[in-house]
Scaffold this motif. Structure first.
Motif, PDB file in Angstrom:
ATOM      1  N   ALA A 377       0.838  -1.210   0.000  1.00 23.82           N
ATOM      2  CA  ALA A 377       0.000   0.000   0.000  1.00 23.82           C
ATOM      3  C   ALA A 377       0.872   1.259   0.000  1.00 23.82           C
ATOM      4  CB  ALA A 377      -0.930  -0.023   1.212  1.00 23.82           C
ATOM      5  N   GLU A 378       1.964   1.249   0.775  1.00 22.17           N
ATOM      6  CA  GLU A 378       2.839   2.428   0.844  1.00 22.17           C
ATOM      7  C   GLU A 378       3.574   2.654  -0.475  1.00 22.17           C
ATOM      8  OE1 GLU A 378       5.350   1.638   4.141  1.00 22.17           O
ATOM      9  OE2 GLU A 378       3.796   1.992   5.652  1.00 22.17           O
ATOM     10  N   VAL A 379       4.132   1.580  -1.041  1.00 21.95           N
ATOM     11  CA  VAL A 379       4.873   1.712  -2.316  1.00 21.95           C
ATOM     12  C   VAL A 379       3.932   2.160  -3.422  1.00 21.95           C
ATOM     13  CG1 VAL A 379       6.133   0.421  -4.080  1.00 21.95           C
ATOM     14  CG2 VAL A 379       6.644   0.054  -1.654  1.00 21.95           C
ATOM     15  N   THR A 380       2.713   1.618  -3.414  1.00 21.32           N
ATOM     16  CA  THR A 380       1.737   1.996  -4.448  1.00 21.32           C
ATOM     17  C   THR A 380       1.404   3.481  -4.357  1.00 21.32           C
ATOM     18  OG1 THR A 380       0.808  -0.247  -4.405  1.00 21.32           O
ATOM     19  CG2 THR A 380      -0.562   1.490  -5.345  1.00 21.32           C
ATOM     20  N   TYR A 381       1.214   3.974  -3.146  1.00 13.87           N
ATOM     21  CA  TYR A 381       0.911   5.403  -2.985  1.00 13.87           C
ATOM     22  C   TYR A 381       2.070   6.259  -3.508  1.00 13.87           C
ATOM     23  CZ  TYR A 381       0.076   9.928  -0.840  1.00 13.87           C
ATOM     24  OH  TYR A 381      -0.111  11.283  -0.641  1.00 13.87           O
ATOM     25  N   ARG A 382       3.305   5.901  -3.147  1.00 14.13           N
ATOM     26  CA  ARG A 382       4.467   6.693  -3.561  1.00 14.13           C
ATOM     27  C   ARG A 382       4.671   6.643  -5.072  1.00 14.13           C
ATOM     28  NH1 ARG A 382       8.484   4.247   1.081  1.00 14.13           N
ATOM     29  NH2 ARG A 382       7.438   5.146   2.896  1.00 14.13           N
ATOM     30  N   PHE A 383       4.486   5.466  -5.655  1.00 12.56           N
ATOM     31  CA  PHE A 383       4.662   5.365  -7.102  1.00 12.56           C
ATOM     32  C   PHE A 383       3.575   6.152  -7.837  1.00 12.56           C
ATOM     33  CE2 PHE A 383       4.146   2.629 -11.073  1.00 12.56           C
ATOM     34  CZ  PHE A 383       5.166   3.280 -11.755  1.00 12.56           C
ATOM     35  N   ALA A 384       2.347   6.083  -7.332  1.00 12.94           N
ATOM     36  CA  ALA A 384       1.264   6.847  -7.963  1.00 12.94           C
ATOM     37  C   ALA A 384       1.555   8.338  -7.897  1.00 12.94           C
ATOM     38  CB  ALA A 384      -0.070   6.520  -7.284  1.00 12.94           C
ATOM     39  N   ARG A 385       2.077   8.793  -6.773  1.00 12.43           N
ATOM     40  CA  ARG A 385       2.443  10.216  -6.662  1.00 12.43           C
ATOM     41  C   ARG A 385       3.614  10.531  -7.596  1.00 12.43           C
ATOM     42  NH1 ARG A 385       0.155  14.177  -5.601  1.00 12.43           N
ATOM     43  NH2 ARG A 385       1.597  15.191  -4.155  1.00 12.43           N
ATOM     44  N   THR A 390      -2.935  12.770  -8.220  1.00  7.39           N
ATOM     45  CA  THR A 390      -3.242  13.601  -7.049  1.00  7.39           C
ATOM     46  C   THR A 390      -3.170  12.756  -5.790  1.00  7.39           C
ATOM     47  OG1 THR A 390      -5.615  13.129  -7.125  1.00  7.39           O
ATOM     48  CG2 THR A 390      -4.817  14.996  -8.452  1.00  7.39           C
ATOM     49  N   LYS A 391      -3.109  13.441  -4.648  1.00 11.84           N
ATOM     50  CA  LYS A 391      -3.066  12.718  -3.381  1.00 11.84           C
ATOM     51  C   LYS A 391      -4.304  11.834  -3.203  1.00 11.84           C
ATOM     52  CE  LYS A 391      -0.203  15.877  -0.630  1.00 11.84           C
ATOM     53  NZ  LYS A 391      -0.157  16.739   0.582  1.00 11.84           N
ATOM     54  N   GLU A 392      -5.465  12.379  -3.543  1.00 10.96           N
ATOM     55  CA  GLU A 392      -6.700  11.616  -3.371  1.00 10.96           C
ATOM     56  C   GLU A 392      -6.723  10.387  -4.259  1.00 10.96           C
ATOM     57  OE1 GLU A 392      -9.106  11.965  -1.115  1.00 10.96           O
ATOM     58  OE2 GLU A 392      -7.816  13.506  -0.263  1.00 10.96           O
ATOM     59  N   HIS A 393      -6.297  10.580  -5.510  1.00  2.63           N
ATOM     60  CA  HIS A 393      -6.284   9.459  -6.443  1.00  2.63           C
ATOM     61  C   HIS A 393      -5.251   8.411  -6.011  1.00  2.63           C
ATOM     62  CE1 HIS A 393      -6.789   8.260 -10.970  1.00  2.63           C
ATOM     63  NE2 HIS A 393      -7.078   7.276 -10.135  1.00  2.63           N
ATOM     64  N   ALA A 394      -4.095   8.879  -5.563  1.00  4.79           N
ATOM     65  CA  ALA A 394      -3.052   7.954  -5.106  1.00  4.79           C
ATOM     66  C   ALA A 394      -3.515   7.174  -3.870  1.00  4.79           C
ATOM     67  CB  ALA A 394      -1.773   8.720  -4.792  1.00  4.79           C
ATOM     68  N   ILE A 477      -5.599   1.708 -15.678  1.00  2.00           N
ATOM     69  CA  ILE A 477      -4.231   2.053 -15.320  1.00  2.00           C
ATOM     70  C   ILE A 477      -3.953   1.808 -13.832  1.00  2.00           C
ATOM     71  CG2 ILE A 477      -4.779   4.495 -14.915  1.00  2.00           C
ATOM     72  CD1 ILE A 477      -1.964   5.110 -16.102  1.00  2.00           C
ATOM     73  N   GLU A 478      -4.966   2.042 -12.992  1.00  2.00           N
ATOM     74  CA  GLU A 478      -4.771   1.811 -11.556  1.00  2.00           C
ATOM     75  C   GLU A 478      -4.445   0.336 -11.291  1.00  2.00           C
ATOM     76  OE1 GLU A 478      -7.809   5.128 -12.053  1.00  2.00           O
ATOM     77  OE2 GLU A 478      -7.450   3.125 -12.898  1.00  2.00           O
ATOM     78  N   ALA A 479      -5.141  -0.569 -12.014  1.00  2.00           N
ATOM     79  CA  ALA A 479      -4.887  -2.000 -11.843  1.00  2.00           C
ATOM     80  C   ALA A 479      -3.513  -2.374 -12.383  1.00  2.00           C
ATOM     81  CB  ALA A 479      -5.972  -2.817 -12.528  1.00  2.00           C
ATOM     82  N   ARG A 480      -3.086  -1.713 -13.490  1.00  2.00           N
ATOM     83  CA  ARG A 480      -1.750  -1.990 -14.041  1.00  2.00           C
ATOM     84  C   ARG A 480      -0.661  -1.567 -13.059  1.00  2.00           C
ATOM     85  NH1 ARG A 480      -1.782   1.289 -19.226  1.00  2.00           N
ATOM     86  NH2 ARG A 480      -3.969   1.802 -18.870  1.00  2.00           N
ATOM     87  N   ILE A 481      -0.882  -0.438 -12.402  1.00  2.00           N
ATOM     88  CA  ILE A 481       0.074   0.021 -11.382  1.00  2.00           C
ATOM     89  C   ILE A 481       0.142  -0.984 -10.237  1.00  2.00           C
ATOM     90  CG2 ILE A 481       0.447   1.785  -9.597  1.00  2.00           C
ATOM     91  CD1 ILE A 481      -0.768   3.819 -11.587  1.00  2.00           C
ATOM     92  N   LEU A 482      -1.015  -1.423  -9.816  1.00  2.00           N
ATOM     93  CA  LEU A 482      -1.106  -2.345  -8.689  1.00  2.00           C
ATOM     94  C   LEU A 482      -0.416  -3.679  -8.991  1.00  2.00           C
ATOM     95  CD1 LEU A 482      -2.309  -2.170  -5.913  1.00  2.00           C
ATOM     96  CD2 LEU A 482      -4.440  -3.115  -6.778  1.00  2.00           C
TER      97      LEU A 482
END
Length: 542
Positions: A377-385, A390-394, A477-482
């Motif tokens: 969860a932490e790595v996903t948030y940082r990579f999304a940012r 945006t923070k909300e989307h991440a 794209i969110e699923a690809r990131i995940l």
């Protein structure tokens, strides 16, 4: 083989009266014995020869008793007469048959048969051989009537008729007993069915508690007893609909049964605990003060909290009220308890975070690793940012990373832990977990928005992922990131199977699977992110 006893067909006391009368009338000794020679009735003796002469002699009584026993065994369907030379007396036997099998023998004893009469010298020899006083023996044996063979045959004919009548009586009695036993069995079955029907009429079939009908009957009776201190409890099982929707009605039944057992086990014997339909429970507590009722509520709630047997938390909302019979009806009292129950139910819903409870159960079962989930969860948030989200989307994508495998809660308890080999069936079950996770996420307000990300979180760029086999940019794209972040963290963290990749090995694996499992553009950007994070001294492992 005949298994009947003579007592099955006639009263032994009545038979004893009969043999006593026959012995006196026929001037012979009579008794009824079993086929092996044991007594059915006592000896009906005519005269005192046996008791005064033979019985005191050890040899005499032994020889004569053995003679009579052997007579009972060897006698057939036709009456027989035997003479005992060692004692100087004759005896006869008539069989009593039931269903063509011997059930008893009428024995005629102490017979001084005229045709077998001997001289007094012979009687003295018999007395000496038995070590009996000669005068006593002669006086005793001459005291017995001398019976001719013809008269003995008449006696045996009479006893044969009697035996026949006893056979008829026996068959009638046995038939009557069979009929009575059948009626008794039917009555027993009827009583069992009636008891079962009565139990079903007042018991809830699922939980075994009393049902609404019984509760309302009891409440109506207690409503008339205004002098008694009575408390009412209203209870409502939490998460029943959620359990039914996510895990099926069998799981919902288990939830209700678990709550019912706790409520029943903690109640007193004179309390009435009822399930009144659905998730609703009610309790009547006669002769009970409010503090005792509240303590019961606290203990039920505590035991439910401590029960970790189900995938969802075992939880019940309770409310209690004491009846003020001077100002309200018993129904008014229950309405107050019901209102307090709903207040408690609202508070419980805010206190319990069901998705986290489910994850903790998965950690306990070692299906998931808490450290891996948290780090993902932490790595996903940082990579999304890092990608400019945006923070909300991440945060949404990070939330999806945390709960992407929540659907594994539907895997059976016997499912192997992560990292071990699986059967084809277990693999199919495993692939279904994202669909289950999607369904579950839509049940919770805090996860509703990320349900689609969970659904596609295990799709592969080349279309060989699951559940839909989507390819390329058809995957959100969110699923690809995940897919990228979760695989990387899983590979670089210790797991239940033991080993894990170094950061460099994980990068090489990422490059090899780029364009196969992962979006090539995103995987390249992720490698850049890792390099930047490493330069900045930021680790993706904690």
């Amino acid at each position: 083989m005949n298994t009947h006893h003579f007592s099955d067909i006639s009263s032994i006391d009545s038979l004893q009266e009969l043999t006593d009368s026959l012995a006196a009338a026929l001037e012979v000794s009579i008794c009824i014995r079993m086929p092996d020679g044991t007594h059915v009735t006592g000896d009906s003796r005519f005269g005192s020869f046996y008791h005064d002469v033979l019985e005191p002699s050890s040899a005499g009584s032994t020889i004569y008793d053995q003679f009579i026993s052997e007579l009972c065994v060897c006698c057939g369907a036709v009456p027989c007469i035997r003479y005992c030379h060692s004692v100087g007396l004759a005896a006869a036997a008539v069989k009593i048959l039931i269903e063509d099998a011997p059930i008893a023998t009428i024995v005629v004893e102490d017979i001084r048969l005229k045709e077998n009469s001997v001289s007094d010298d012979r009687y003295r020899e018999i007395a000496r051989s038995l070590q009996i006083d000669e005068k006593q023996y002669l006086a005793g044996i001459h005291g017995l009537p001398l019976i001719t063979g013809i008269r003995l045959q008449h006696i045996l004919n009479l006893l044969s008729l009697l035996a026949g009548k006893l056979c008829q009586l026996g068959r009638m009695n046995l038939n009557l007993k069979t009929a009575i036993n059948s009626l008794e069995d039917q009555e027993s079955l009827y009583q069992q069915e009636r008891n079962a029907l009565e139990a079903r009429a007042e018991r809830d079939s699922m939980t075994g508690l009393f049902n609404r009908r019984k509760f309302e009957e009891a409440a109506a009776a207690y409503a008339l007893q205004k002098e008694r201190t009575i408390c009412m409890i209203s209870a409502d099982a939490n998460f029943l609909k959620l359990t039914n929707d996510i895990f099926g009605h069998e799981a919902g039944d288990m939830l209700l049964q678990a709550i019912a057992k706790i409520m029943k086990d903690l109640s007193k014997s004179d309390w009435l605990v009822a399930r009144c339909g659905g998730d609703e429970f009610r309790v009547i507590l006669p002769d009970t003060k409010l503090e005792t009722a509240l303590d019961y509520c606290r203990r039920v709630a505590r035991n439910c909290r401590h029960d970790k047997s189900l995938t969802l938390p075992l939880s019940v909302a309770l409310g209690a009220a004491e009846w003020n019979s001077e100002t309200e009806t018993l129904q008014d009292c229950f309405s107050r308890a019901d209102a307090k129950m709903y207040q408690n139910k609202t508070a419980l819903k805010h206190e319990l975070r069901i998705p986290d409870y489910i994850l903790n159960r998965l950690y306990d079962r070692q299906i998931l690793n808490k450290e891996v989930v948290t780090c993902t969860a932490e790595v996903t948030y940082r990579f999304a940012r890092h990608l400019g989200f945006t923070k909300e989307h991440a945060k949404e994508i990070s939330l999806a990373a945390r709960y992407q495998d929540i659907g594994m809660a539907k895997l059976p308890e016997s499912f192997v832990i992560r990292g071990q080999s699986r059967t084809e069936e277990e693999t199919t079950q495993m692939h279904m977990h994202v669909t289950h996770g999607y369904t579950m996420a839509r049940q919770f307000d805090e996860l509703y928005k990320i349900a689609d990300i969970i659904l596609y979180s295990h799709e592969s760029w080349n279309g060989k992922g699951y559940p839909g086999g989507l390819t390329g940019e058809h995957i959100p794209i969110e699923a690809r990131i995940l897919r990228i972040t979760s695989d990387y963290v899983y590979r670089t963290h210790p797991t239940i199977r033991g080993g894990y990749y170094t950061a460099e090995e994980a990068r090489q694996k990422m490059e090899a699977d780029s364009g196969v499992l992962y979006d090539p553009k995103l995987s390249s950007l992720f490698l850049d992110y890792l390099a930047a994070a490493e330069s900045a001294g930021d680790s993706t492992r904690e």
